[in-house]
Design an enzyme around this catalytic site. Structure first.
Site, PDB file in Angstrom:
ATOM      1  N   CYS A  35      10.725 -37.573 -16.067  1.00  0.00           N
ATOM      2  CA  CYS A  35      12.069 -37.782 -16.598  1.00  0.00           C
ATOM      3  C   CYS A  35      12.924 -38.641 -15.673  1.00  0.00           C
ATOM      4  CB  CYS A  35      12.780 -36.458 -16.809  1.00  0.00           C
ATOM      5  SG  CYS A  35      11.902 -35.376 -17.920  1.00  0.00           S
ATOM      6  N   CYS A 106      23.454 -36.330 -14.582  1.00  0.00           N
ATOM      7  CA  CYS A 106      23.178 -35.801 -13.234  1.00  0.00           C
ATOM      8  C   CYS A 106      23.965 -34.511 -12.999  1.00  0.00           C
ATOM      9  CB  CYS A 106      23.544 -36.828 -12.169  1.00  0.00           C
ATOM     10  SG  CYS A 106      22.542 -38.325 -12.229  1.00  0.00           S
TER      11      CYS A 106
END
Lengths: 335, 401
Positions: A35, A106
């Site tokens: 990923c 994030c």
């Protein structure tokens, strides 16, 4: 070059609390190398008042992924478990002085790792937890309906593009776009009915009115349009979201190991002809949690495409089991 | 802050000071419109004609009028491909490669989706080499255009475009090559090739941005992308960007003079950089066709870490490089070139490109060799995949080294 804030730069160039925590009381692991980012969060909890006394992280990822992890550890050290549960990805992004929109995932990764570490500390079985997290929506990045729901609620997302920026879902092959739209439509509809989202801003799945998304539709859409689904709404983990009035239904029982292996075998059997056509074969070696080791035979062993082949098997297994399954070559074989 | 070291020349180059000097009079003194019937126009027209022969010489083209000035690589690519389609309306297939620049690949995918063209995307192997069998099988009289790059921007891998163009002649297929990375770095003689159309871009060879050219072999049927005035023999309307054209001409001359340096000194610097980094850092490997690539490009995949983080730390040392990682582009996947080569995800995210130029010095390369091991070690120290695999690591042994 991204326009990172000074705080992001500081936490990237001088990350706090990097490394391994010996004998941690809770460990949360999210993401994967495929990923493009992954985070392992370890926490130490003092028994008296369930206070987090230490936290460490290891992160594979870009500047903002490392900065978000570093910020997360600073934010939770000193907090009780209950206090830590109120930390959202918005809090992480805010602590860092903001993140570029494309990098918000994030901060979501940080919040998810915290959630996983606390679940682990509380002894909640990870497997059962995954089952509860709803159907796998994005197979490329292993994103579940539960994660999507939390990100949409916490960040008041109303477009597919922002959902992708915050969670990565749909950012690769985009075949799950329709499913994302359904989840987004449902969650936005719930938020409108709870009074936390203006109805004019809500995303409407295929232009439907909000009323149409009630769980009384045809079976074809019933699975995705189930706002009462207990996993989809996790009030205790999303600070901004008020608790829904309805009592959560009983979650589905977790899958037994035998049932799981049977499903994996069945899925592997289905892909074997593809291998055999090229003069090779694949065999199940072991299952550990959600990691499946397989042995490749014949021409598959040295095939330069073997990592892609494994990725294909991974997709099939994830599809069969309805959640993200990691497929690795058995010991002694190159990836 | 140490002096800046620029190793991102495949992205863009510094405009050579000689190029700037050649351009300056055409802003202030010889500012005329080349179409005008007076002295100002004549001066501009002379600069334009001279630049065309300078570019003709670099390309080894048979005629100066085979060079058409454009705004850059993307315009040249679009003009070439769309012209071939327009002049072959009965042909409904397009051939391209899996590792093209988006200026070609996105256009072809758009044409397939919106205009119903059948698209043959020729795959590459783990070294980035084109699958010639698949290419051969795709050739037919149904193909309207072939567009295959000369050199790959990420790995520098060279495709045998001259041979590919010869093969296409059997079916009279117009052959276009996106040569923005190759022009000025390797010698070429288009007069002796079967290449019909070739794109180049000024800013890749020390000329300014916003200027480029399309080579159209004499006799190739063409339709202009931009219609209007009679400029460039009616093949590209619009008042000529004379300063840019003059700059590109001078840059072509300098590139030709520098070809030897590029293929000896620059190549040796690149090889030294790769050799030293591979010797000092474990779990990394060079991507692309090592034996057959541009002399200036090194693309090294560092395993278990992510490219953007490498670039940020390099930037702090004053070193500019580039990465095929997802995060540098805002996309969520590593570069399509790395994926087409089947580079494992463990390494594709950490692929780092150093692209040199004639400006690169020994000291530049020494500095990179000095700081890179520390940067990689530092990021691996943060990475969960590194500690977990240290000591065992066999499942992650790079099969691609």
């Amino acid at each position: 070059m991204w326009n990172y804030s000074e705080t992001v730069k500081d936490h990237f160039f001088n990350p706090r609390n990097v490394g391994v925590l010996e004998n941690p009381d809770g460990v949360g692991e999210v993401g994967s190398i495929a990923c493009g980012d992954a985070l392992k969060l370890m926490i130490k909890v003092a028994p008296t008042e369930n206070r987090i006394v230490d936290a460490r992280f290891q992160t594979f990822g870009c500047g903002s992924a490392i900065a978000s992890s570093s910020a997360l550890t600073e934010m939770i050290i000193g907090k009780t478990i209950d206090e830590a549960l109120t930390v959202t990805n918005q809090d992480i992004a805010g602590y860092l002085g903001g993140l570029p929109p494309e990098k918000m995932h994030c901060s979501v990764m940080g919040a998810e790792a915290l959630r996983a570490a606390i679940a682990n500390f509380r002894g909640e079985a990870v497997e059962a937890d995954d089952d509860e997290d709803g159907a796998l929506v994005c197979k490329c990045f292993g994103i579940t309906e539960g994660l999507l729901t939390r990100a949409i609620r916490t960040n008041a997302l109303t477009t597919v593009e922002t959902v992708t920026a915050y969670t990565k879902a749909g950012g690769s092959c985009a075949t799950c776009r329709d499913k994302i739209e359904m989840v987004l439509g449902d969650v936005n509809a719930e938020m409108v009915s709870e009074g936390i989202l203006e109805s004019t801003k809500a995303f409407r799945y295929r232009g439907r009115g909000l009323a149409d998304t009630a769980p009384t539709t045809t079976p074809a859409t019933a699975r995705a349009t189930a706002p009462a689904r207990p996993a989809a709404v996790r009030p205790s983990h999303t600070a901004a979201a008020p608790t829904p009035a309805s009592a959560p239904a009983k979650p589905a029982p977790p899958m037994t190991m035998v049932k799981k292996i049977a499903l994996i075998q069945e899925a592997l059997e289905a892909v074997r002809p593809t291998f055999q056509r090229d003069g090779g074969d694949v065999e199940l070696v072991d299952v550990e949690g959600d990691t499946v080791s397989v042995q490749l035979f014949g021409t598959c062993v040295d095939c330069s495409m073997s990592s892609f082949t494994l990725h294909m098997v991974q997709e099939k297994l994830s599809e069969a089991l309805g959640r993200f399954i990691r497929v690795v070559p058995a010991d002694g074989q190159a990836a | 802050m140490p002096p800046a070291i620029y190793l991102d020349n495949n992205a863009t180059t510094r405009v050579d000071s000689d190029v700037v000097a050649a351009m300056l009079p055409f802003f202030t003194e010889h500012f005329g419109n080349a179409s005008s019937m007076h002295g100002f126009g004549t001066a501009a027209g002379t600069g334009l004609a001279h630049a065309r022969t300078q570019l003709q010489t670099l390309l080894g083209a048979a005629h100066d009028h085979e060079v058409v000035f454009t705004s850059g690589g993307s315009e040249s690519n679009s003009a070439a491909i769309l012209a071939a389609l327009a002049t072959h309306p009965e042909r409904r297939e397009i051939i391209t490669s899996a590792v093209e620049h988006p200026a070609v690949l996105s256009l072809c995918q758009y044409l397939a989706k919106q205009e119903g063209y059948r698209l043959h995307i020729i795959p590459v192997d783990d070294k980035g080499r084109l699958d010639l069998d698949v290419y051969r099988d795709a050739l037919s009289a149904r193909v309207a255009v072939i567009s295959i790059m000369w050199a790959n921007n990420e790995t520098g891998t060279l495709f045998p475009v001259e041979d590919l163009a010869e093969m296409a002649k059997a079916f009279d297929i117009p052959f276009h090559t996106d040569a923005v990375q190759a022009v000025g770095k390797i010698p070429m003689t288009l007069a002796h090739s079967a290449i019909d159309l070739l794109s180049l871009s000024g800013h890749k060879l020390h000329a300014p941005k916003g200027i480029g050219a399309l080579y159209i072999k004499r006799g190739t049927r063409f339709r202009p992308l931009i219609r209007g005035g009679h400029q460039e023999r009616g093949r590209r309307a619009g008042t000529e960007n004379i300063p840019g054209i003059v700059g590109l001409g001078r840059a072509a001359e300098l590139a030709l003079a520098g070809l030897n340096d590029e293929n000896t000194r620059v190549r040796a610097l690149r090889d030294r950089l790769e050799r030293e980094l591979l010797a000092r850092i474990q779990h990394c490997f060079v991507t692309g066709d090592v034996a057959n690539r541009l002399p200036n490009t090194a693309n090294i995949a560092f395993e278990f870490i992510e490219g953007e983080a490498i670039l940020l730390l390099l930037n702090r040392e004053g070193i500019a490089a580039s990465s095929g990682s997802a995060c540098t582009s805002g996309s969520l996947e590593p570069s399509h070139v790395m994926r087409a080569m089947g580079i494992p995800y463990t390494a594709a995210h950490g692929a780092t490109r150093f692209s040199l130029s004639r400006d690169t010095t020994d000291a530049d390369i020494e500095r990179v060799i000095e700081v890179m091991p520390g940067i990689i070690e530092r990021l691996r120290g943060v990475s969960p995949y590194w500690n977990a695999t240290e000591g065992t690591g066999k499942a992650f042994e790079p099969a691609y080294a």
